[in-house]
Design a protein around this motif. Structure first.
Motif, mmCIF file in Angstrom:
data_model
loop_
_atom_site.group_PDB
_atom_site.id
_atom_site.type_symbol
_atom_site.label_atom_id
_atom_site.label_comp_id
_atom_site.label_asym_id
_atom_site.label_seq_id
_atom_site.Cartn_x
_atom_site.Cartn_y
_atom_site.Cartn_z
ATOM 1 N N GLU A 1 0.817 -1.211 0.000
ATOM 2 C CA GLU A 1 0.000 0.000 0.000
ATOM 3 C C GLU A 1 0.850 1.259 0.000
ATOM 4 O O GLU A 1 0.553 2.218 -0.725
ATOM 5 C CB GLU A 1 -0.920 -0.013 1.226
ATOM 6 N N VAL A 2 1.911 1.282 0.803
ATOM 7 C CA VAL A 2 2.771 2.477 0.872
ATOM 8 C C VAL A 2 3.398 2.751 -0.487
ATOM 9 O O VAL A 2 3.360 3.886 -0.990
ATOM 10 C CB VAL A 2 3.863 2.293 1.946
ATOM 11 N N SER B 1 5.732 11.694 3.371
ATOM 12 C CA SER B 1 5.203 12.227 4.623
ATOM 13 C C SER B 1 3.682 12.135 4.659
ATOM 14 O O SER B 1 3.086 11.798 5.691
ATOM 15 C CB SER B 1 5.644 13.682 4.803
ATOM 16 N N ALA B 2 3.037 12.415 3.519
ATOM 17 C CA ALA B 2 1.577 12.355 3.457
ATOM 18 C C ALA B 2 1.074 10.932 3.654
ATOM 19 O O ALA B 2 0.034 10.710 4.280
ATOM 20 C CB ALA B 2 1.093 12.911 2.122
ATOM 21 N N VAL B 3 1.809 9.952 3.121
ATOM 22 C CA VAL B 3 1.377 8.554 3.221
ATOM 23 C C VAL B 3 1.768 7.945 4.565
ATOM 24 O O VAL B 3 0.972 7.254 5.206
ATOM 25 C CB VAL B 3 1.980 7.728 2.060
ATOM 26 N N MET B 4 3.005 8.198 5.015
ATOM 27 C CA MET B 4 3.502 7.585 6.240
ATOM 28 C C MET B 4 3.012 8.298 7.499
ATOM 29 O O MET B 4 2.827 7.681 8.544
ATOM 30 C CB MET B 4 5.032 7.585 6.224
ATOM 31 N N GLY B 5 2.823 9.624 7.383
ATOM 32 C CA GLY B 5 2.439 10.407 8.548
ATOM 33 C C GLY B 5 3.660 10.972 9.259
ATOM 34 O O GLY B 5 4.755 10.397 9.201
ATOM 35 N N GLU C 1 3.804 6.117 -5.159
ATOM 36 C CA GLU C 1 4.029 6.133 -6.606
ATOM 37 C C GLU C 1 2.909 6.877 -7.318
ATOM 38 O O GLU C 1 3.155 7.729 -8.187
ATOM 39 C CB GLU C 1 4.139 4.717 -7.138
ATOM 40 N N THR C 2 1.666 6.576 -6.959
ATOM 41 C CA THR C 2 0.521 7.237 -7.592
ATOM 42 C C THR C 2 0.545 8.736 -7.347
ATOM 43 O O THR C 2 0.343 9.538 -8.261
ATOM 44 C CB THR C 2 -0.794 6.639 -7.067
#
Length: 386
Positions: A184-185, A231-235, A190-191
């Motif tokens: 998912e990450v 940062s947006a995906v992982m937090g 990538e997207t």
């Protein structure tokens, strides 16, 4: 290849072409005996057998390989079914509503079975194609970042929609848990990067548990955008870092930059450097130290080994030295950063001087101590020994 045509009492070729036009030009050859099957079962009532369904399965696979949309393929078969209805011998010869209804049930059941087999063949072919492309992409990524089979990398890159630049820079993200291939990450980053940059020059992939971004050296904004999307995906609360290699040219440029990005991550971890992005270009002094690890180990052992004699071991004194040099050698700031009293810090610095013979506030001796402390962090001393 079409099977031998059977006599059915109507023009199969003409009807197939009409169905093709009705289905946006999908080749009539993909019907491959379907109309003849309908004509036969309209009189016998015997449903499509395993052999006939295998033909439909194969037609679906061919359509997928040729890039025919599944909805258009289904449209071809449904159009052929209703166009052929009035010409089917079982319909022409039926007497009474019950007979027509029986033929209709048989034909519609056959159409349902045919479309199901088409879809299964189509989807199976697509899954195989996806697996094959994933395998090709994985092989390309491994060769790119391992430095193998470099001769045709540019040609292979085009196949996966990536243009390999003459000079590349690589960013690599490491998290607490390894980044899974296709996870998912990786998919989300990538997207997001592709949507944001819309460039074929950027490749986001995984390698050895790291999330990797390869981009042209001239695209200076890509690493920062990569960090933003990570940062947006992982937090912001998650434990992750990004290492950035230097721009490297030539077929092996990407692998050299990737190695530098990994080294930057290792150094940042060992020294507990603040921040998320760590550039290899900013860490060259540590690379210099590590190039002669034997000499560095000698320096650490010679200067810091006496700290082991301190009550509580070398760790607290080493941490005090690291904090002292990190804040510009100001004892009050060091004490605040370590949540200690100033007297405790000054006592420790004095104890270090007594044990090692080096004074942290002396320019020359302090420099030696600082390099030894950096070496200790890089080598994992005292836990790893001197």
């Amino acid at each position: 290849m079409s099977r031998t045509r059977r006599a059915v009492g109507f023009d199969v070729v003409d009807l197939g072409l009409r169905a093709s036009r009705d289905a946006k030009g999908v080749p009539a050859e993909l019907l491959d005996g379907y109309l003849e099957d309908l004509a036969e079962l309209s009189t016998t009532g015997v449903q499509l057998g395993a052999k006939q369904l295998r033909v439909r399965h194969a037609a679906g696979a061919r359509a997928a390989a040729d890039g025919v949309p599944l909805r258009d393929l289904v449209d071809l078969y449904l159009s052929a079914t209703w166009l052929a209805w009035s010409s089917l011998p079982g319909v022409r010869d039926a007497t009474g509503a019950d007979a027509v209804r029986a033929v209709g049930e048989a034909v519609f059941r056959a159409a349902d079975a045919a479309v199901t087999a088409l879809a299964e063949g189509y989807e199976e072919a697509q899954r195989w194609s996806v697996r094959r492309e994933e395998s090709f992409r994985r092989e390309f990524v491994d060769d790119l970042l391992d430095g193998r089979n470099l001769g045709h990398l540019a040609e292979r890159a085009e196949r996966i929609g990536f243009r390999l630049a003459a000079s590349n820079v690589v960013a690599a993200m490491r998290a607490e848990e390894p980044i899974a291939v296709g996870g998912e990450v990786a998919r989300n980053v990538e997207t997001a990067v592709q949507l944001r940059l819309g460039s074929r020059d950027v490749l986001v992939t995984t390698k050895d548990g790291l999330l990797v971004c390869v981009s042209p050296a001239l695209a200076a904004d890509v690493p920062e955008e990569f960090v933003r999307q990570v940062s947006a995906v992982m937090g912001v609360e998650a434990d992750w870092r990004v290492g950035l290699g230097r721009a490297q040219s030539g077929p092996g440029g990407a692998v050299r930059s990737f190695e530098q990005a990994r080294d930057a991550l290792d150094i940042a971890d060992r020294l507990a450097l603040p921040g998320r992005l760590h550039k290899a270009a900013d860490l060259l002094v540590y690379q210099v130290l590590l190039r002669d690890s034997a000499a560095l180990a000698d320096l650490v052992g010679e200067v810091l080994e006496p700290l082991r004699q301190a009550r509580g071991g070398a760790g607290p004194l080493l941490d005090t030295l690291a904090a002292y040099f990190a804040c510009g050698s100001v004892a009050t700031v060091c004490a605040r950063n370590l949540h200690l009293g100033v007297r405790t810090v000054t006592y420790r610095l004095q104890r270090i001087r007594e044990l090692t013979g080096y004074a942290a506030d002396d320019p020359g001796q302090g420099f030696t101590l600082q390099v030894a402390v950096l070496g200790a962090k890089l080598l994992g001393w005292p836990d790893a020994g001197s």
